[in-house]
Design a protein around this motif. Structure first.
Motif, PDB file in Angstrom:
ATOM      1  N   PHE A 135       0.835  -1.198   0.000  1.00 21.45           N
ATOM      2  CA  PHE A 135       0.000   0.000   0.000  1.00 21.45           C
ATOM      3  C   PHE A 135       0.871   1.249   0.000  1.00 21.45           C
ATOM      4  O   PHE A 135       0.629   2.206  -0.726  1.00 21.45           O
ATOM      5  N   TYR A 136       1.926   1.210   0.804  1.00 27.19           N
ATOM      6  CA  TYR A 136       2.850   2.338   0.868  1.00 27.19           C
ATOM      7  C   TYR A 136       3.463   2.584  -0.506  1.00 27.19           C
ATOM      8  O   TYR A 136       3.483   3.700  -1.010  1.00 27.19           O
ATOM      9  N   ARG A 137       3.925   1.500  -1.133  1.00 30.57           N
ATOM     10  CA  ARG A 137       4.578   1.662  -2.441  1.00 30.57           C
ATOM     11  C   ARG A 137       3.618   2.226  -3.477  1.00 30.57           C
ATOM     12  O   ARG A 137       3.963   3.097  -4.266  1.00 30.57           O
ATOM     13  N   LYS A 138       2.385   1.731  -3.448  1.00 36.25           N
ATOM     14  CA  LYS A 138       1.407   2.227  -4.423  1.00 36.25           C
ATOM     15  C   LYS A 138       1.092   3.697  -4.179  1.00 36.25           C
ATOM     16  O   LYS A 138       0.953   4.483  -5.110  1.00 36.25           O
ATOM     17  N   THR A 139       0.963   4.042  -2.907  1.00 32.68           N
ATOM     18  CA  THR A 139       0.680   5.438  -2.572  1.00 32.68           C
ATOM     19  C   THR A 139       1.817   6.323  -3.065  1.00 32.68           C
ATOM     20  O   THR A 139       1.600   7.374  -3.672  1.00 32.68           O
ATOM     21  N   VAL A 140       3.055   5.881  -2.796  1.00 37.08           N
ATOM     22  CA  VAL A 140       4.207   6.680  -3.207  1.00 37.08           C
ATOM     23  C   VAL A 140       4.221   6.853  -4.720  1.00 37.08           C
ATOM     24  O   VAL A 140       4.422   7.956  -5.226  1.00 37.08           O
ATOM     25  N   SER A 141       3.928   5.767  -5.431  1.00 38.48           N
ATOM     26  CA  SER A 141       4.041   5.907  -6.886  1.00 38.48           C
ATOM     27  C   SER A 141       2.923   6.785  -7.426  1.00 38.48           C
ATOM     28  O   SER A 141       3.131   7.552  -8.357  1.00 38.48           O
ATOM     29  N   LEU A 142       1.761   6.725  -6.791  1.00 37.11           N
ATOM     30  CA  LEU A 142       0.666   7.597  -7.216  1.00 37.11           C
ATOM     31  C   LEU A 142       1.007   9.065  -6.959  1.00 37.11           C
ATOM     32  O   LEU A 142       0.921   9.914  -7.839  1.00 37.11           O
ATOM     33  N   PHE A 143       1.411   9.348  -5.724  1.00 36.04           N
ATOM     34  CA  PHE A 143       1.714  10.736  -5.370  1.00 36.04           C
ATOM     35  C   PHE A 143       2.924  11.255  -6.127  1.00 36.04           C
ATOM     36  O   PHE A 143       2.993  12.432  -6.468  1.00 36.04           O
ATOM     37  N   SER A 144       3.876  10.368  -6.385  1.00 38.74           N
ATOM     38  CA  SER A 144       5.066  10.822  -7.108  1.00 38.74           C
ATOM     39  C   SER A 144       4.678  11.309  -8.490  1.00 38.74           C
ATOM     40  O   SER A 144       5.226  12.290  -8.991  1.00 38.74           O
ATOM     41  N   LYS A 145       3.699  10.616  -9.092  1.00 39.89           N
ATOM     42  CA  LYS A 145       3.224  11.075 -10.396  1.00 39.89           C
ATOM     43  C   LYS A 145       2.591  12.453 -10.267  1.00 39.89           C
ATOM     44  O   LYS A 145       2.786  13.320 -11.111  1.00 39.89           O
ATOM     45  N   GLN A 146       1.846  12.641  -9.185  1.00 42.09           N
ATOM     46  CA  GLN A 146       1.205  13.947  -9.002  1.00 42.09           C
ATOM     47  C   GLN A 146       2.244  15.032  -8.797  1.00 42.09           C
ATOM     48  O   GLN A 146       2.141  16.118  -9.358  1.00 42.09           O
ATOM     49  N   VAL A 147       3.263  14.706  -7.991  1.00 44.15           N
ATOM     50  CA  VAL A 147       4.332  15.688  -7.792  1.00 44.15           C
ATOM     51  C   VAL A 147       5.007  15.975  -9.129  1.00 44.15           C
ATOM     52  O   VAL A 147       5.361  17.118  -9.423  1.00 44.15           O
ATOM     53  N   GLY A 148       5.137  14.931  -9.947  1.00 44.22           N
ATOM     54  CA  GLY A 148       5.721  15.131 -11.274  1.00 44.22           C
ATOM     55  C   GLY A 148       4.936  16.144 -12.077  1.00 44.22           C
ATOM     56  O   GLY A 148       5.504  17.020 -12.725  1.00 44.22           O
ATOM     57  N   VAL A 149       3.605  16.063 -11.998  1.00 44.11           N
ATOM     58  CA  VAL A 149       2.765  17.019 -12.723  1.00 44.11           C
ATOM     59  C   VAL A 149       2.971  18.424 -12.157  1.00 44.11           C
ATOM     60  O   VAL A 149       3.127  19.397 -12.901  1.00 44.11           O
ATOM     61  N   VAL A 150       3.003  18.516 -10.825  1.00 41.94           N
ATOM     62  CA  VAL A 150       3.228  19.826 -10.198  1.00 41.94           C
ATOM     63  C   VAL A 150       4.559  20.410 -10.680  1.00 41.94           C
ATOM     64  O   VAL A 150       4.656  21.580 -11.048  1.00 41.94           O
ATOM     65  N   ARG A 151       5.582  19.564 -10.693  1.00 42.24           N
ATOM     66  CA  ARG A 151       6.893  19.997 -11.181  1.00 42.24           C
ATOM     67  C   ARG A 151       6.806  20.557 -12.583  1.00 42.24           C
ATOM     68  O   ARG A 151       7.373  21.590 -12.898  1.00 42.24           O
ATOM     69  N   LEU A 152       6.098  19.825 -13.425  1.00 45.82           N
ATOM     70  CA  LEU A 152       5.986  20.219 -14.822  1.00 45.82           C
ATOM     71  C   LEU A 152       5.330  21.588 -14.938  1.00 45.82           C
ATOM     72  O   LEU A 152       5.786  22.456 -15.685  1.00 45.82           O
ATOM     73  N   ILE A 153       4.251  21.763 -14.165  1.00 50.19           N
ATOM     74  CA  ILE A 153       3.539  23.039 -14.217  1.00 50.19           C
ATOM     75  C   ILE A 153       4.458  24.160 -13.750  1.00 50.19           C
ATOM     76  O   ILE A 153       4.551  25.223 -14.369  1.00 50.19           O
ATOM     77  N   ILE A 154       5.170  23.887 -12.667  1.00 49.06           N
ATOM     78  CA  ILE A 154       6.038  24.931 -12.122  1.00 49.06           C
ATOM     79  C   ILE A 154       7.181  25.233 -13.080  1.00 49.06           C
ATOM     80  O   ILE A 154       7.532  26.394 -13.317  1.00 49.06           O
ATOM     81  N   ALA A 155       7.722  24.170 -13.678  1.00 55.14           N
ATOM     82  CA  ALA A 155       8.787  24.391 -14.660  1.00 55.14           C
ATOM     83  C   ALA A 155       8.264  25.255 -15.797  1.00 55.14           C
ATOM     84  O   ALA A 155       8.941  26.179 -16.260  1.00 55.14           O
ATOM     85  N   ALA A 156       7.022  25.003 -16.209  1.00 55.07           N
ATOM     86  CA  ALA A 156       6.444  25.781 -17.304  1.00 55.07           C
ATOM     87  C   ALA A 156       6.312  27.250 -16.907  1.00 55.07           C
ATOM     88  O   ALA A 156       6.625  28.157 -17.684  1.00 55.07           O
ATOM     89  N   ILE A 157       5.871  27.482 -15.673  1.00 54.15           N
ATOM     90  CA  ILE A 157       5.740  28.868 -15.204  1.00 54.15           C
ATOM     91  C   ILE A 157       7.093  29.565 -15.249  1.00 54.15           C
ATOM     92  O   ILE A 157       7.228  30.698 -15.722  1.00 54.15           O
ATOM     93  N   ILE A 158       8.101  28.856 -14.764  1.00 54.62           N
ATOM     94  CA  ILE A 158       9.435  29.469 -14.724  1.00 54.62           C
ATOM     95  C   ILE A 158       9.939  29.722 -16.143  1.00 54.62           C
ATOM     96  O   ILE A 158      10.438  30.808 -16.453  1.00 54.62           O
ATOM     97  N   VAL A 159       9.766  28.732 -17.006  1.00 60.44           N
ATOM     98  CA  VAL A 159      10.233  28.905 -18.384  1.00 60.44           C
ATOM     99  C   VAL A 159       9.564  30.125 -19.017  1.00 60.44           C
ATOM    100  O   VAL A 159      10.230  30.981 -19.603  1.00 60.44           O
ATOM    101  N   LEU A 160       8.247  30.208 -18.856  1.00 64.15           N
ATOM    102  CA  LEU A 160       7.540  31.322 -19.485  1.00 64.15           C
ATOM    103  C   LEU A 160       8.026  32.657 -18.947  1.00 64.15           C
ATOM    104  O   LEU A 160       8.288  33.590 -19.703  1.00 64.15           O
ATOM    105  N   SER A 161       8.158  32.752 -17.634  1.00 68.08           N
ATOM    106  CA  SER A 161       8.476  34.069 -17.093  1.00 68.08           C
ATOM    107  C   SER A 161       9.916  34.456 -17.399  1.00 68.08           C
ATOM    108  O   SER A 161      10.193  35.604 -17.733  1.00 68.08           O
TER     109      SER A 161
END
Ligand SMILES: Nc1ncnc2c1ncn2[C@@H]1O[C@H](COP(=O)(O)OP(=O)(O)OP(=O)(O)O)[C@@H](O)[C@H]1O
Ligand SMILES: [Mg+2]
Lengths: 409, 274
Positions: free
Chosen positions: A261-287
């Motif tokens: 359960f822990y591993r599945k949770t981590v892999s799920l949330f890690s994907k979400q953090v990945g999306v957050v990263r992507l969005i933030i990277a996009a903000i930084i790139v644009l600005s």
């Protein structure tokens, strides 16, 4: 090469020419880092909380068992019993970082109360060794097991409910013995517990290991659960124990190898953090690229002048890259400091969270910013800023000198 | 004066390595495509410039003065023809090679001064040297101070361009143009953004430096007063050279002057224009 040091100095002065615009770009980088630190810090805390709860309710940091028990033991539990006490146990106890080694005897059977009978999964534990090891096994009602109370049993809250028992009730446990017979004991319910896993609470009960051994008519235990001083030492100690204990008799398994359960949770949330990263990277790139594109446009005349004076293209490129990098680094540092402070503040206040699916309780969330996480947020922001400045800087370095000079008019 | 005044802007194809020549423009044309049309900014211009001269490019607006200066300054490339700077043909060189050539042999003075606003006068003058690794720290400092002194701005080293008057800015720009010890200084309308008096002072300063250092100066201007300060003049019209002049004392003598009909040259080699 000798004059490379003039590049950052020139960059900073150029950034200060347009303080508002630079501040905006800086704010974007800072915001990016802070957001990333808080988001991933919160998730890091969830990992941490889930990890420690998992460890402190069922798994400990390491499980030492007979080879093959974890895969095949359910089918034939009696074939995988560890000896009652050996030099090996002593050796585990004296290994550095080991705080506690607690025997567990796993069994299953039926439990009856009055007219009702349900199946259960049981754990025989040594109560005095479980205080810290099982600190995530929360006693909801009644009290915990005690060494001097051989007839006590702890019920998972869900199991107690389906059987209709309360603290103080008497129940009968039935289980198969190795010889194929059935044995029974009568026990008194001392308390009800909950853990992070509702599924577990719905079927589990805990008894003193001596009772379990009597019920099953066996000696020893299925597993020694090892508790360490710190979770981060898990791999190190596992390695040591695997070297020290004979392979043919003992198998050392880490908590995470069992914590599905822990591993599945981590892999799920890690994907979400990945999306957050992507969005933030996009903000930084644009600005950043917006800021630099504006700067290139505005300073086209100056670029033309520099080139006319004999400044090579690569130096122009370096100059604008330096400005993007300076924004990235500076925004990164400010973001780190701000992120840490905000994480502390948020953790102090706490984030009230509803119970997640499969869990019994809501919890108060915190933000846990680890050095790794801070470093990766910083690297993301600065690397993104540098990458974002490549294109505008390249454009600047490719301007036609004569056209660029015309912008001075 | 070189004693051979007709060389001033003798429209011939001279051998590349003629050591007396600072610049040789050989049959250079520059054309721009404007939609369907082709604008001819320079039409087969040939010109030799002796070392150490103080040469004015004159001509009405749009006659090709800037275009010619850009070609000589290696910041633009001709459509046809060759430019020889200091005996070196610059055609076909990479941008980096041209940058290195400019950094070491050509100084620029601009109509709009083009100082870097974030840098002080001292730093502006120092700027071109920062890309010349062969010049050490001490020498760099000495040169910057020397040229600030030459242009009379020793006391303004720490001033930013926006704390200087137009004339002072142009002086800083002149110091910047000279600091790398170029052989050639190009100035496209250096006085156009200055009042007459200041402009003349700037020209006097340039001429003084020209006399003292033998650095070749080529500048363009509309201003007859300013043209009068030159010792050679090249008049352009519609992208062609129409007149070449040498000044002795106060008088111009014209080595070549195009009549209403172009004169029929026996030797096509020496013909200016097309
Ligand atoms: N980038 C360009 N695209 C198209 N035509 C151009 C370009 N640059 C110059 N021209 C044309 O070339 C001709 C010569 O221009 P140039 O700027 O050399 O004149 P000039 O003598 O310097 O004029 P001025 O005294 O106004 O500065 C003009 O007809 C001009 O319109
Ligand atoms: Mg012009």
């Amino acid at each position: 090469m000798r004059f490379l040091w003039t590049i950052p100095w020139f960059a900073i002065r150029n950034l200060l020419r347009e303080p508002r615009r630079s501040a905006m770009a800086l704010a974007a980088v800072t915001f990016g880092i802070v957001a990333l630190m808080l988001a991933s810090g919160f998730i890091e805390w969830i990992y941490y909380d889930l990890r420690e709860s998992t460890i402190h309710s069922k798994l400990g940091h390491l499980t030492i068992a007979r080879p093959g028990y974890l895969e095949a033991g359910r089918a034939d539990p009696f074939a995988y019993l560890l000896p009652a006490d050996t030099a090996a146990l002593q050796r585990v106890r004296s290994t550095p970082h080991v705080r506690e080694v607690a025997p567990r005897l796993y069994f299953s059977g039926l439990v009856s109360h009055g007219e009702t009978t349900v199946s259960f999964v049981g754990e025989g534990v040594q109560p005095s060794l479980e205080t810290d090891l099982s600190r995530a096994v929360l006693i909801e009602q009644g009290a915990s097991l005690r060494d001097d109370d051989p007839k006590g049993v702890l019920f998972g809250a869900g199991l107690a409910q389906s059987l209709g028992v309360r603290v103080g009730d008497t129940v009968v446990l039935l289980a198969n013995t190795p010889s194929g017979g059935v044995n029974a004991v009568e026990l008194v319910v001392r308390g009800l517990f909950t853990t992070v896993s509702k599924a577990y609470d719905d079927s589990a009960l805990r008894v003193p290991i001596a009772i379990a051994q009597t019920l099953l008519r066996v000696q020893g235990a299925h597993a020694w659960i090892v508790l360490l001083d710190d979770t981060s030492n898990t791999d190190e100690v596992a390695k040591v124990l695997r070297q020290e204990l004979p392979h043919d008799r003992f198998e050392v398994t880490t908590w995470y190898a069992q914590a599905d359960f822990y591993r599945k949770t981590v892999s799920l949330f890690s994907k979400q953090v990945g999306v957050v990263r992507l969005i933030i990277a996009a903000i930084i790139v644009l600005s950043i690229s917006n800021t630099l594109t504006m700067a290139v446009l505005e300073r086209t005349g100056e670029i033309g002048t520099s080139m006319a004076l004999g400044v090579p293209r690569r130096r122009i490129l370096a100059q604008f890259m330096a400005e993007g990098t300076a924004l990235g680094l500076l925004g990164g540092v400010i973001g780190l400091v701000l992120g840490f402070l905000l994480a502390l503040a948020v953790s102090a206040i706490g984030i009230p969270m509803p119970p997640p699916p499969g869990m019994a309780h809501g919890y108060i969330g915190q933000v846990k910013v680890t050095p790794d996480l801070a470093a990766s947020a910083f690297v993301l922001a600065t690397v993104t800023a540098i990458v974002a400045s490549v294109y505008p800087a390249w454009r600047a370095s490719r301007l036609a000198i004569v056209d660029a000079l015309r912008h001075n008019r | 004066m070189t004693g051979e005044p007709a060389r001033a802007g003798r429209p011939t194809r001279a051998p590349d390595a003629d050591p007396r020549l600072a610049v040789s423009v050989q049959g250079v044309s520059k054309e721009y495509a404007l939609g369907e049309e082709r604008v001819v900014a320079l039409a087969n211009v040939s010109l030799n410039v002796d070392r150490g001269v103080f040469l004015a490019l004159a001509g009405p607006s749009g006659s090709g003065k800037s275009t010619l200066l850009n070609m000589i300054g290696c910041i633009d490339t001709p459509t046809r023809g060759r430019i020889v700077i200091n005996g070196r043909d610059v055609s076909g060189r990479t941008p980096d090679e041209l940058a290195a050539l400019r950094a070491r042999t050509i100084g620029f003075v601009f109509q709009t001064f083009n100082l870097f606003p974030v840098l002080t006068a001292y730093e502006n003058v120092e700027y071109p040297l920062q890309h010349l690794p062969e010049i050490g720290r001490r020498e760099r400092r000495e040169r910057v101070l020397h040229f600030l002194d030459v242009v009379g701005l020793a006391d303004y080293a720490r001033h930013r361009p926006n704390q200087l008057s137009g004339g002072q800015r142009q002086r800083v720009a002149i110091a910047r143009a000279l600091v790398a010890h170029p052989q050639l200084v190009l100035a496209d309308e250096p006085t156009a953004n200055l009042d007459h008096r200041t402009g003349r002072n700037i020209l006097r300063l340039m001429r003084r430096i020209n006399r003292a250092t033998k650095v070749t100066f080529i500048f363009s201007t509309h201003d007859p007063q300013v043209i009068r300060m030159a010792d050679r003049r090249v008049d352009l019209e519609d992208g062609e050279i129409v007149r070449l002049g040498v000044r002795a004392r106060k008088e111009w003598s014209y080595a070549f002057e195009r009549a209403a009909e172009p004169p029929a040259f026996a030797d096509g080699e020496t013909q200016p224009g097309r």
